[in-house]
Design a protein around this motif. Structure first.
Motif, short mmCIF file in Angstrom:
data_model
loop_
_atom_site.label_atom_id
_atom_site.label_comp_id
_atom_site.label_asym_id
_atom_site.label_seq_id
_atom_site.Cartn_x
_atom_site.Cartn_y
_atom_site.Cartn_z
N ARG A 63 61.68 80.64 61.10
CA ARG A 63 62.95 81.23 61.60
C ARG A 63 63.90 81.66 60.24
N LEU A 64 64.09 80.57 59.35
CA LEU A 64 64.58 80.55 58.04
C LEU A 64 64.16 82.00 57.27
N ILE A 65 62.93 81.95 56.98
CA ILE A 65 62.14 82.99 56.14
C ILE A 65 62.56 84.32 56.97
N GLU A 66 62.43 84.38 58.38
CA GLU A 66 62.88 85.71 59.02
C GLU A 66 64.21 86.08 58.76
N ALA A 67 65.13 85.26 58.42
CA ALA A 67 66.71 85.55 58.28
C ALA A 67 66.71 85.81 56.79
N GLY A 68 65.86 85.41 55.94
CA GLY A 68 66.13 85.91 54.61
C GLY A 68 66.58 84.62 53.94
N PHE A 69 66.52 83.62 54.06
CA PHE A 69 66.53 82.43 53.72
C PHE A 69 65.37 81.64 53.27
N LYS A 70 65.45 80.79 51.97
CA LYS A 70 64.25 79.95 51.74
C LYS A 70 64.37 78.57 52.13
N PRO A 71 63.42 78.13 52.97
CA PRO A 71 63.15 76.91 53.44
C PRO A 71 62.74 75.98 52.22
N VAL A 72 63.20 74.56 52.11
CA VAL A 72 62.87 73.74 51.15
C VAL A 72 62.61 72.62 51.87
N VAL A 73 61.33 72.08 51.81
CA VAL A 73 61.00 70.88 52.61
C VAL A 73 61.35 69.66 51.88
N ALA A 74 62.07 68.69 52.38
CA ALA A 74 62.48 67.65 51.29
C ALA A 74 62.11 66.40 52.20
N ALA A 75 61.55 65.29 51.36
CA ALA A 75 61.09 63.95 51.85
C ALA A 75 61.17 63.03 51.02
N PRO A 76 60.86 61.87 51.26
CA PRO A 76 60.92 60.65 50.30
C PRO A 76 60.31 60.91 49.00
N GLU A 77 59.28 61.58 49.02
CA GLU A 77 58.79 62.05 47.70
C GLU A 77 57.82 63.43 47.73
N LYS A 78 57.53 63.88 46.69
CA LYS A 78 56.96 65.21 46.71
C LYS A 78 55.41 64.80 46.99
N ARG A 79 54.92 65.31 48.21
CA ARG A 79 53.58 65.26 48.36
C ARG A 79 53.37 65.80 49.80
N LYS A 80 52.08 65.73 50.37
CA LYS A 80 51.65 66.28 51.70
C LYS A 80 52.05 65.36 52.66
N ILE A 95 71.11 79.73 62.68
CA ILE A 95 70.85 80.85 61.75
C ILE A 95 72.29 81.44 61.45
N LYS A 96 72.79 82.02 62.81
CA LYS A 96 74.20 82.69 62.68
C LYS A 96 75.07 82.11 61.75
N LEU A 97 75.21 80.89 61.79
CA LEU A 97 76.21 80.11 61.01
C LEU A 97 75.92 80.26 59.55
N LEU A 98 74.48 80.05 59.25
CA LEU A 98 74.32 80.37 57.77
C LEU A 98 74.25 81.72 57.65
N GLU A 99 74.11 82.87 58.31
CA GLU A 99 74.20 84.07 57.96
C GLU A 99 75.74 84.48 57.79
N GLU A 100 76.46 83.90 58.57
CA GLU A 100 78.18 83.90 58.26
C GLU A 100 78.51 83.39 57.09
N ALA A 101 77.92 82.38 56.70
CA ALA A 101 78.51 81.65 55.33
C ALA A 101 78.00 82.37 54.41
N ARG A 102 76.62 82.85 54.17
CA ARG A 102 76.15 83.70 53.31
C ARG A 102 77.19 85.09 53.13
N ALA A 103 77.54 85.59 54.16
CA ALA A 103 78.39 86.81 54.19
C ALA A 103 79.62 86.49 53.60
N ASN A 104 80.22 85.17 53.98
CA ASN A 104 81.54 85.03 53.36
C ASN A 104 81.48 84.09 52.12
#
Length: 195
Positions: A25-42, A179-188
């Protein structure tokens, strides 16, 4: 123009639908999803469902997903929002000091926050839910309330910059408003949403 980045917080046993639905959904809305976890791995995600005749959740292996950044590497100023995925992962990742630091930033800054299912355990542990209305899976009601939050058993609960749902069954209800909140924040240009 570069895409604004949004964090998705996971660990092993993060719920597959809680994670993948917001990712796409983030990709569809034009954002870049970044998966974060305890360490970089699968990481191994899981699928959860209460089966007929069962009183507890049954778990199956789901897809795997790569974490692009570790909690210790996160500069929260670089991100427009954050999403706390559910599953069993929050039970153990909530104690990570860097995750607590990152979580508090988003609450303090008034940036768009989403939480589903067991995801509530992270902001609850970080002492960010006091007097905040949230949905979560009913078995996490105690985690929310013991930390001062207010449990609401609805598919989408909006409390200022905090949007929450109970389980992946609520994805179609709470993700859209976030997603709407993210879009509003981006617009503002990142003007914080009032809590």
């Amino acid at each position: 123009m570069s895409q604004e980045k949004v964090l998705i917080i996971i660990g092993d046993a993060a719920e597959t639908l809680d994670t993948m639905y917001p990712f796409y959904r983030l990709i569809e809305a034009g954002f870049k999803p970044v998966v974060a976890a305890p360490e970089k791995r699968k990481y191994q995600m899981v699928m959860h469902e209460v089966k007929p005749g069962w009183t507890i959740t049954k778990e199956w292996e789901g897809y795997t997903i790569d974490a692009e950044v570790s909690f210790s590497e996160i500069n929260p100023e670089e991100y427009a929002g954050i999403m706390f995925s559910g599953g069993r992962a929050p039970e153990y990742i909530r104690y990570d000091e860097d995750l607590v630091r990152v979580t508090r930033h988003f609450f303090d800054a008034g940036k768009p926050i989403a939480s589903v299912c067991h995801g509530v355990e992270i902001p609850a542990y970080a002492d960010c839910v006091r007097d905040r209305r949230m949905a979560t899976v009913p078995k996490c009601k105690f985690d929310l309330e013991v930390c001062g939050g207010i449990f609401v058993n609805e598919a989408c609960v909006i409390d200022g910059n905090l949007i929450s749902g109970r389980t992946f069954h609520d994805n179609g209800h709470y993700l859209g408003p976030w997603i709407k909140l993210l879009e509003e924040a981006r617009a503002n240009k990142g003007t914080p949403v009032k809590a």
